[in-house]
Design a protein around this motif. Structure first.
Motif, PDB file in Angstrom:
ATOM      1  N   ASP A 170     -27.625 -56.171  51.961  1.00  0.00           N
ATOM      2  CA  ASP A 170     -26.502 -55.422  51.405  1.00  0.00           C
ATOM      3  C   ASP A 170     -27.033 -54.374  50.440  1.00  0.00           C
ATOM      4  O   ASP A 170     -26.949 -54.516  49.224  1.00  0.00           O
ATOM      5  CB  ASP A 170     -25.563 -56.387  50.671  1.00  0.00           C
ATOM      6  N   MET A 171     -27.616 -53.331  51.017  1.00  0.00           N
ATOM      7  CA  MET A 171     -28.174 -52.278  50.176  1.00  0.00           C
ATOM      8  C   MET A 171     -27.816 -50.917  50.765  1.00  0.00           C
ATOM      9  O   MET A 171     -27.611 -50.781  51.969  1.00  0.00           O
ATOM     10  CB  MET A 171     -29.707 -52.369  50.142  1.00  0.00           C
ATOM     11  N   VAL A 172     -27.773 -49.935  49.884  1.00  0.00           N
ATOM     12  CA  VAL A 172     -27.624 -48.547  50.318  1.00  0.00           C
ATOM     13  C   VAL A 172     -28.758 -47.755  49.665  1.00  0.00           C
ATOM     14  O   VAL A 172     -29.349 -48.211  48.684  1.00  0.00           O
ATOM     15  CB  VAL A 172     -26.246 -47.959  49.902  1.00  0.00           C
ATOM     16  N   PRO A 173     -29.085 -46.577  50.200  1.00  0.00           N
ATOM     17  CA  PRO A 173     -30.157 -45.795  49.574  1.00  0.00           C
ATOM     18  C   PRO A 173     -29.824 -45.511  48.107  1.00  0.00           C
ATOM     19  O   PRO A 173     -28.683 -45.197  47.783  1.00  0.00           O
ATOM     20  CB  PRO A 173     -30.184 -44.504  50.407  1.00  0.00           C
ATOM     21  N   PRO A 174     -30.801 -45.647  47.222  1.00  0.00           N
ATOM     22  CA  PRO A 174     -30.537 -45.422  45.789  1.00  0.00           C
ATOM     23  C   PRO A 174     -30.310 -43.942  45.502  1.00  0.00           C
ATOM     24  O   PRO A 174     -30.733 -43.075  46.271  1.00  0.00           O
ATOM     25  CB  PRO A 174     -31.830 -45.923  45.127  1.00  0.00           C
ATOM     26  N   ASP A 175     -29.640 -43.669  44.376  1.00  0.00           N
ATOM     27  CA  ASP A 175     -29.408 -42.266  43.988  1.00  0.00           C
ATOM     28  C   ASP A 175     -30.732 -41.610  43.600  1.00  0.00           C
ATOM     29  O   ASP A 175     -30.999 -40.468  43.939  1.00  0.00           O
ATOM     30  CB  ASP A 175     -28.430 -42.213  42.806  1.00  0.00           C
ATOM     31  N   ASP A 176     -31.533 -42.375  42.873  1.00  0.00           N
ATOM     32  CA  ASP A 176     -32.847 -41.879  42.450  1.00  0.00           C
ATOM     33  C   ASP A 176     -33.877 -42.566  43.363  1.00  0.00           C
ATOM     34  O   ASP A 176     -34.219 -43.727  43.173  1.00  0.00           O
ATOM     35  CB  ASP A 176     -33.066 -42.259  40.977  1.00  0.00           C
ATOM     36  N   ASP A 177     -34.335 -41.827  44.366  1.00  0.00           N
ATOM     37  CA  ASP A 177     -35.065 -42.466  45.463  1.00  0.00           C
ATOM     38  C   ASP A 177     -36.551 -42.660  45.139  1.00  0.00           C
ATOM     39  O   ASP A 177     -37.404 -41.954  45.657  1.00  0.00           O
ATOM     40  CB  ASP A 177     -34.886 -41.638  46.736  1.00  0.00           C
ATOM     41  N   ASN A 193     -36.603 -48.081  43.326  1.00  0.00           N
ATOM     42  CA  ASN A 193     -35.214 -48.287  42.936  1.00  0.00           C
ATOM     43  C   ASN A 193     -34.491 -48.896  44.120  1.00  0.00           C
ATOM     44  O   ASN A 193     -34.687 -48.462  45.262  1.00  0.00           O
ATOM     45  CB  ASN A 193     -34.552 -46.950  42.592  1.00  0.00           C
ATOM     46  N   ILE A 194     -33.699 -49.914  43.828  1.00  0.00           N
ATOM     47  CA  ILE A 194     -32.862 -50.450  44.900  1.00  0.00           C
ATOM     48  C   ILE A 194     -31.407 -50.415  44.444  1.00  0.00           C
ATOM     49  O   ILE A 194     -31.110 -50.560  43.248  1.00  0.00           O
ATOM     50  CB  ILE A 194     -33.266 -51.895  45.300  1.00  0.00           C
ATOM     51  N   LYS A 195     -30.544 -50.202  45.414  1.00  0.00           N
ATOM     52  CA  LYS A 195     -29.112 -50.171  45.102  1.00  0.00           C
ATOM     53  C   LYS A 195     -28.444 -51.252  45.952  1.00  0.00           C
ATOM     54  O   LYS A 195     -28.368 -51.143  47.170  1.00  0.00           O
ATOM     55  CB  LYS A 195     -28.527 -48.788  45.408  1.00  0.00           C
ATOM     56  N   VAL A 196     -27.989 -52.277  45.247  1.00  0.00           N
ATOM     57  CA  VAL A 196     -27.472 -53.472  45.905  1.00  0.00           C
ATOM     58  C   VAL A 196     -25.952 -53.419  45.931  1.00  0.00           C
ATOM     59  O   VAL A 196     -25.313 -53.133  44.911  1.00  0.00           O
ATOM     60  CB  VAL A 196     -27.949 -54.733  45.138  1.00  0.00           C
ATOM     61  N   ALA A 198     -24.169 -56.107  47.222  1.00  0.00           N
ATOM     62  CA  ALA A 198     -23.694 -57.481  47.447  1.00  0.00           C
ATOM     63  C   ALA A 198     -22.643 -57.899  46.423  1.00  0.00           C
ATOM     64  O   ALA A 198     -21.818 -58.755  46.695  1.00  0.00           O
ATOM     65  CB  ALA A 198     -24.874 -58.457  47.408  1.00  0.00           C
ATOM     66  N   LEU A 199     -22.674 -57.288  45.230  1.00  0.00           N
ATOM     67  CA  LEU A 199     -21.755 -57.710  44.172  1.00  0.00           C
ATOM     68  C   LEU A 199     -20.590 -56.753  43.985  1.00  0.00           C
ATOM     69  O   LEU A 199     -19.507 -57.143  43.591  1.00  0.00           O
ATOM     70  CB  LEU A 199     -22.522 -57.833  42.845  1.00  0.00           C
ATOM     71  N   ALA A 200     -20.830 -55.462  44.269  1.00  0.00           N
ATOM     72  CA  ALA A 200     -19.767 -54.462  44.129  1.00  0.00           C
ATOM     73  C   ALA A 200     -20.012 -53.368  45.158  1.00  0.00           C
ATOM     74  O   ALA A 200     -21.161 -52.968  45.373  1.00  0.00           O
ATOM     75  CB  ALA A 200     -19.789 -53.879  42.719  1.00  0.00           C
ATOM     76  N   ASP A 201     -18.932 -52.889  45.785  1.00  0.00           N
ATOM     77  CA  ASP A 201     -19.079 -51.897  46.856  1.00  0.00           C
ATOM     78  C   ASP A 201     -19.771 -50.625  46.384  1.00  0.00           C
ATOM     79  O   ASP A 201     -20.474 -49.971  47.148  1.00  0.00           O
ATOM     80  CB  ASP A 201     -17.697 -51.537  47.433  1.00  0.00           C
ATOM     81  N   THR A 202     -19.526 -50.266  45.130  1.00  0.00           N
ATOM     82  CA  THR A 202     -20.122 -49.031  44.627  1.00  0.00           C
ATOM     83  C   THR A 202     -21.641 -49.162  44.481  1.00  0.00           C
ATOM     84  O   THR A 202     -22.355 -48.175  44.417  1.00  0.00           O
ATOM     85  CB  THR A 202     -19.531 -48.663  43.251  1.00  0.00           C
ATOM     86  N   GLY A 203     -22.123 -50.380  44.400  1.00  0.00           N
ATOM     87  CA  GLY A 203     -23.567 -50.592  44.310  1.00  0.00           C
ATOM     88  C   GLY A 203     -24.045 -50.649  42.880  1.00  0.00           C
ATOM     89  O   GLY A 203     -23.431 -50.079  41.975  1.00  0.00           O
ATOM     90  N   TYR A 204     -25.117 -51.364  42.710  1.00  0.00           N
ATOM     91  CA  TYR A 204     -25.717 -51.514  41.384  1.00  0.00           C
ATOM     92  C   TYR A 204     -27.188 -51.173  41.535  1.00  0.00           C
ATOM     93  O   TYR A 204     -27.906 -51.819  42.292  1.00  0.00           O
ATOM     94  CB  TYR A 204     -25.510 -52.955  40.907  1.00  0.00           C
ATOM     95  N   GLU A 205     -27.610 -50.075  40.870  1.00  0.00           N
ATOM     96  CA  GLU A 205     -28.977 -49.582  41.088  1.00  0.00           C
ATOM     97  C   GLU A 205     -29.906 -50.056  39.986  1.00  0.00           C
ATOM     98  O   GLU A 205     -29.602 -49.909  38.802  1.00  0.00           O
ATOM     99  CB  GLU A 205     -28.957 -48.054  41.164  1.00  0.00           C
ATOM    100  N   VAL A 206     -31.032 -50.634  40.381  1.00  0.00           N
ATOM    101  CA  VAL A 206     -32.024 -51.060  39.380  1.00  0.00           C
ATOM    102  C   VAL A 206     -33.420 -50.630  39.818  1.00  0.00           C
ATOM    103  O   VAL A 206     -33.703 -50.455  41.004  1.00  0.00           O
ATOM    104  CB  VAL A 206     -32.046 -52.600  39.174  1.00  0.00           C
ATOM    105  N   ARG A 207     -34.266 -50.463  38.819  1.00  0.00           N
ATOM    106  CA  ARG A 207     -35.680 -50.183  39.054  1.00  0.00           C
ATOM    107  C   ARG A 207     -36.409 -51.521  39.143  1.00  0.00           C
ATOM    108  O   ARG A 207     -36.213 -52.380  38.281  1.00  0.00           O
ATOM    109  CB  ARG A 207     -36.227 -49.338  37.894  1.00  0.00           C
ATOM    110  N   THR A 208     -37.200 -51.705  40.169  1.00  0.00           N
ATOM    111  CA  THR A 208     -37.941 -52.952  40.314  1.00  0.00           C
ATOM    112  C   THR A 208     -39.426 -52.663  40.435  1.00  0.00           C
ATOM    113  O   THR A 208     -39.840 -51.609  40.933  1.00  0.00           O
ATOM    114  CB  THR A 208     -37.523 -53.736  41.573  1.00  0.00           C
ATOM    115  N   ARG A 209     -40.215 -53.606  39.965  1.00  0.00           N
ATOM    116  CA  ARG A 209     -41.657 -53.568  40.227  1.00  0.00           C
ATOM    117  C   ARG A 209     -42.027 -54.873  40.916  1.00  0.00           C
ATOM    118  O   ARG A 209     -41.795 -55.957  40.385  1.00  0.00           O
ATOM    119  CB  ARG A 209     -42.460 -53.400  38.946  1.00  0.00           C
ATOM    120  N   THR A 210     -42.575 -54.759  42.126  1.00  0.00           N
ATOM    121  CA  THR A 210     -42.990 -55.937  42.868  1.00  0.00           C
ATOM    122  C   THR A 210     -44.512 -55.946  42.926  1.00  0.00           C
ATOM    123  O   THR A 210     -45.125 -54.951  43.319  1.00  0.00           O
ATOM    124  CB  THR A 210     -42.412 -55.909  44.299  1.00  0.00           C
TER     125      THR A 210
END
Ligand code: FES
Ligand SMILES: [Fe+2]
Length: 317
Positions: A170-177, A193-196, A198-210
């Motif tokens: 449940d992801m869409v392309p992030p605004d800041d790619d 950056n991932i935009k999830v 799963a919790l809200a249709d508008t998406g929640y974008e966070v920066r991740t380091r894996t």
């Protein structure tokens, strides 16, 4: 015929137990890395992993073996091995015991888990695992464990397989790619950056380091405002077919305990949902050695070249 054109067990550190499950004085049987092992915590507090079968006449040390000092006594003829696996005593033998060693495995214990070092050629550990959660107040690990019919190489390929995020999760392309992958020795780092959704249709974008540290350990860090969250994943081959994946989550405790708990719960929900979405794909896919990739795919070829470093003995395990 093997499902994959590479060994079942790469070289590296692999988690085989939770630290809290290793009680001093108890012997635990483990089946990982396509073999039978025993683990025990000696009376000095140190954890050890030995081959399950005694070098004498092959008894299983996990079936009636007992911890003695830092080592273990075999249930069959009472041979006692010290904490380094060396034969220390043969009952009734009136001379020094022969130079015999139980099969021993390098171990390290950190981040709440016990790891063993596997190398197909028997070489000593080539890298160390990073320590997490060393300072500040963190929530206790929340742990979810899965067994999946997939090779560990496929599991971490998923991290850089960009184009599946939008088809499977449940992801869409992030605004800041942002999507940056670097390979340094035994470490792959992915900043993105991932935009999830799963919790809200508008998406929640966070920066991740894996950070993928060798073939057996992955850390996903999210820092967003006052949030500091860590998903720590270990993946261990059980045998040539099955991998065990343990997803541990911990976050810096916020002042509001109830809010901390709700954030942790939401994060666990999303992480476990994303994981289970991949499972049917992993379990039923085949491995394409020479895939046709396009510009929207992640750096799959580079990932595979990097992962190759963990096979010291191609075709063996
Ligand atoms: S088989 Fe272990 S002491 Fe004989
Ligand atoms: Fe995935």
């Amino acid at each position: 015929m093997s499902r994959y054109p590479f060994p079942a067990v790469p070289d590296g550190w692999f988690a085989v137990a939770a630290s809290e499950d290793l009680v001093t004085g108890e012997v635990t049987t483990l089946h990982y890395l396509d073999r039978e092992l025993v683990a025990f915590r000696g009376e000095d507090g140190g954890a050890r992993v030995f081959d399950a079968h005694c070098p004498h006449l092959g008894a299983h040390l996990g079936v009636g073996g007992r911890v003695c000092g830092d080592g273990i006594v075999c249930p069959f003829h009472g041979w006692r091995f010290d904490g380094d696996g060396l034969l220390a005593e043969v009952p009734r033998l009136d001379r020094r015991p022969p130079r015999v060693s139980a099969g021993t495995w390098p171990v390290c214990e950190l981040n709440g888990r016990l790891f063993v070092w596997h190398h197909a050629g028997g070489a000593p550990p080539a890298y160390a695992l990073p320590h997490y959660r060393s300072e500040g107040a963190w929530t206790p690990w929340r742990v979810d464990t899965y067994r999946v019919r997939v090779h560990v190489q496929e599991l971490t390929e998923n991290i850089i397989d960009r184009s599946h995020f939008y088809a499977v999760h449940d992801m869409v392309p992030p605004d800041d790619d942002v999507f940056e992958v670097t390979f340094t020795d035994h470490v792959m780092t992915v900043d993105q950056n991932i935009k999830v959704t799963a919790l809200a249709d508008t998406g929640y974008e966070v920066r991740t380091r894996t950070t993928v540290c060798g073939p057996g350990a992955v850390a996903v860090e999210v820092r967003e405002g006052s949030l500091d969250m860590l998903t720590y994943i270990t993946q261990t081959p059980v045998d040539a077919e099955i991998s065990e994946i343990t997803i541990c989550f911990s976050m810096a405790a916020l002042e509001d305990a109830a809010f901390t708990a709700s954030v942790a719960e939401l994060n666990a929900k999303v992480t476990n949902l994303q994981f289970t979405q991949d499972v049917p794909l992993w379990e039923n896919k085949i491995y394409r050695d020479r895939p046709r990739l396009t510009a929207v795919d992640g750096p799959i070829a580079a990932y595979r070249r990097w992962f190759d470093r963990f096979y010291s003995a191609p075709g063996a395990s």
